[in-house]
Design an enzyme around this catalytic site. Structure first.
Site, PDB file in Angstrom:
ATOM      1  N   ASP A   1       0.828  -1.212   0.000  1.00 23.07           N
ATOM      2  CA  ASP A   1       0.000   0.000   0.000  1.00 23.07           C
ATOM      3  C   ASP A   1       0.864   1.264   0.000  1.00 23.07           C
ATOM      4  OD1 ASP A   1      -2.414   1.324  -0.062  1.00 23.07           O
ATOM      5  OD2 ASP A   1      -2.661   1.334   2.115  1.00 23.07           O
TER       6      ASP A   1
ATOM      7  N   ASN B   1     -11.000  -2.763  -5.267  1.00 25.68           N
ATOM      8  CA  ASN B   1     -10.260  -1.754  -6.038  1.00 25.68           C
ATOM      9  C   ASN B   1     -10.930  -1.383  -7.367  1.00 25.68           C
ATOM     10  OD1 ASN B   1      -7.010  -2.900  -4.840  1.00 25.68           O
ATOM     11  ND2 ASN B   1      -8.188  -1.135  -4.161  1.00 25.68           N
TER      12      ASN B   1
HETATM   13  C1  IPE Z   1      -5.314  -2.754  -0.151  1.00 22.15           C
HETATM   14  O1  IPE Z   1      -5.027  -1.424  -0.318  1.00 22.15           O
HETATM   15  C2  IPE Z   1      -5.346  -3.447  -1.484  1.00 22.15           C
HETATM   16  C3  IPE Z   1      -4.052  -3.612  -2.153  1.00 22.15           C
HETATM   17  C4  IPE Z   1      -2.891  -3.271  -1.685  1.00 22.15           C
HETATM   18  C5  IPE Z   1      -4.128  -4.246  -3.442  1.00 22.15           C
HETATM   19  P1  IPE Z   1      -6.182  -0.315  -0.434  1.00 22.15           P
HETATM   20  O2  IPE Z   1      -5.485   0.977  -0.577  1.00 22.15           O
HETATM   21  O3  IPE Z   1      -7.141  -0.695  -1.485  1.00 22.15           O
HETATM   22  O4  IPE Z   1      -6.889  -0.468   0.976  1.00 22.15           O
HETATM   23  P2  IPE Z   1      -7.818   0.562   1.783  1.00 22.15           P
HETATM   24  O5  IPE Z   1      -8.814   1.108   0.818  1.00 22.15           O
HETATM   25  O6  IPE Z   1      -6.921   1.634   2.314  1.00 22.15           O
HETATM   26  O7  IPE Z   1      -8.391  -0.269   2.875  1.00 22.15           O
HETATM   27  C1  IPE Z   2      -1.641   0.258  -3.282  1.00 18.88           C
HETATM   28  O1  IPE Z   2      -1.430   1.625  -3.324  1.00 18.88           O
HETATM   29  C2  IPE Z   2      -1.812  -0.348  -4.640  1.00 18.88           C
HETATM   30  C3  IPE Z   2      -3.170  -0.807  -4.937  1.00 18.88           C
HETATM   31  C4  IPE Z   2      -4.190  -0.772  -4.126  1.00 18.88           C
HETATM   32  C5  IPE Z   2      -3.390  -1.324  -6.254  1.00 18.88           C
HETATM   33  P1  IPE Z   2      -2.634   2.652  -3.320  1.00 18.88           P
HETATM   34  O2  IPE Z   2      -3.005   2.937  -4.737  1.00 18.88           O
HETATM   35  O3  IPE Z   2      -3.744   2.181  -2.467  1.00 18.88           O
HETATM   36  O4  IPE Z   2      -1.926   3.924  -2.691  1.00 18.88           O
HETATM   37  P2  IPE Z   2      -2.518   4.923  -1.632  1.00 18.88           P
HETATM   38  O5  IPE Z   2      -2.965   4.086  -0.468  1.00 18.88           O
HETATM   39  O6  IPE Z   2      -3.652   5.634  -2.291  1.00 18.88           O
HETATM   40  O7  IPE Z   2      -1.377   5.818  -1.288  1.00 18.88           O
HETATM   41 MG    MG Z   3      -4.136   2.401  -0.474  1.00 17.80          MG
END
Ligand code: IPE
Ligand code: IPE
Ligand code: MG
Length: 240
Positions: free
Chosen positions: A20, A68
């Site tokens: 993340d 997602n």
């Molecule tokens: C979790 O991250 C999913 C992945 C890393 C693929 P998110 O960014 O989607 O999670 P939330 O929304 O903060 O819970």
């Molecule tokens: C994790 O990074 C990757 C995926 C969920 C695909 P994020 O895209 O959630 O990054 P933040 O949490 O918005 O910084």
């Molecule tokens: Mg995230």
């Protein structure tokens, strides 16, 4: 450096990563979120090498959750494109003997991506090194519902008796069948939650949360997580 003192706990067999913070990494640099995902894919390849050299046997990476899909079309399609591109690179790990597996529902993925996933699994299935599991369109609840459906089907066909549905049997219907339970779960990016990752499989995992954004996650950070893991006492309910 890994602290492998005599008598210290064993290396984790299976580490799961919630990768993340890519969006925030990009925002800090005034770049679009998709640039963060591109950098995140480079980190993934780097960390796979580091894990392999440390002797870790199984690693699962949360690349795209069932939630997602809520993101913009542009972000989703960039992520899907990156998965396709990276699969080519990962398959070229042939010399490194890495075995690739995927978990998550494939129905919503493109034909191209699905084909690449099958190819990657096929080409690497005889590899005997580390197993890398990519979770794409994965949700822990979805995994459990699929396993419950499978159990219900077998029961209604008469090939499974409800009394024979043990934890072990049920586990064999999960998409991680054959993979040992998660020993250590690492989440980068500062959030202290599981976000519907491997909810069954982490039931006795050690959890490790770091503020470091995935794109900045280095071998040193990985070693810090593993050292922390090895310093913990896993009691599994016992009174030791
Ligand atoms: C979790 O991250 C999913 C992945 C890393 C693929 P998110 O960014 O989607 O999670 P939330 O929304 O903060 O819970
Ligand atoms: C994790 O990074 C990757 C995926 C969920 C695909 P994020 O895209 O959630 O990054 P933040 O949490 O918005 O910084
Ligand atoms: Mg995230």
């Amino acid at each position: 450096m890994l602290k492998k003192e005599a008598g210290s706990a064993e290396l984790p067999q299976h580490i799961a990563f919630i990768m993340d913070g890519n969006g925030r990494w990009a925002r800090k640099r005034g770049l679009p979120r998709t640039a963060g995902h591109r950098e995140g894919a480079r980190t993934l390849r780097r960390i796979i090498r580091d894990l392999d050299s440390m002797g870790i046997k199984f690693a699962t990476f949360y690349a795209f959750s069932t939630e997602n899909w809520k993101r913009s079309d542009e972000e989703v399609s960039t992520l899907m494109r990156l998965f396709e591109e990276n699969l080519d690179d990962l398959v070229n790990y042939e010399n490194e003997n890495i075995r690739l597996r995927f978990i998550g529902g494939r129905e919503r993925l493109s034909d191209t991506l699905r084909k690449k996933m099958l190819d990657a699994e096929e080409k690497s299935k005889s590899h005997t090194g580390m197993t890398v599991i990519l979770a794409i369109n994965y949700g822990g609840r979805d995994d459990i519902v699929r396993a419950a459906k499978r159990s219900a089907e077998l029961i209604s066909e008469g090939s499974l008796r409800p009394d024979d549905l043990t934890e072990e049997r049920f586990e064999s219907f999960l998409q991680t069948d054959g993979v040992p339970p998660v020993d250590l779960m690492v989440r980068t990016g500062g959030e202290i939650r599981i976000s519907n990752f491997l909810i069954w499989q982490i039931s006795y995992a050690e959890l490790y949360f770091t503020d470091t954004l995935w794109c900045d996650f280095s071998k040193k950070d990985l070693e810090a997580a593993v050292n922390e893991f090895m310093s913990r006492s896993r009691r599994y309910g016992d009174a030791r």
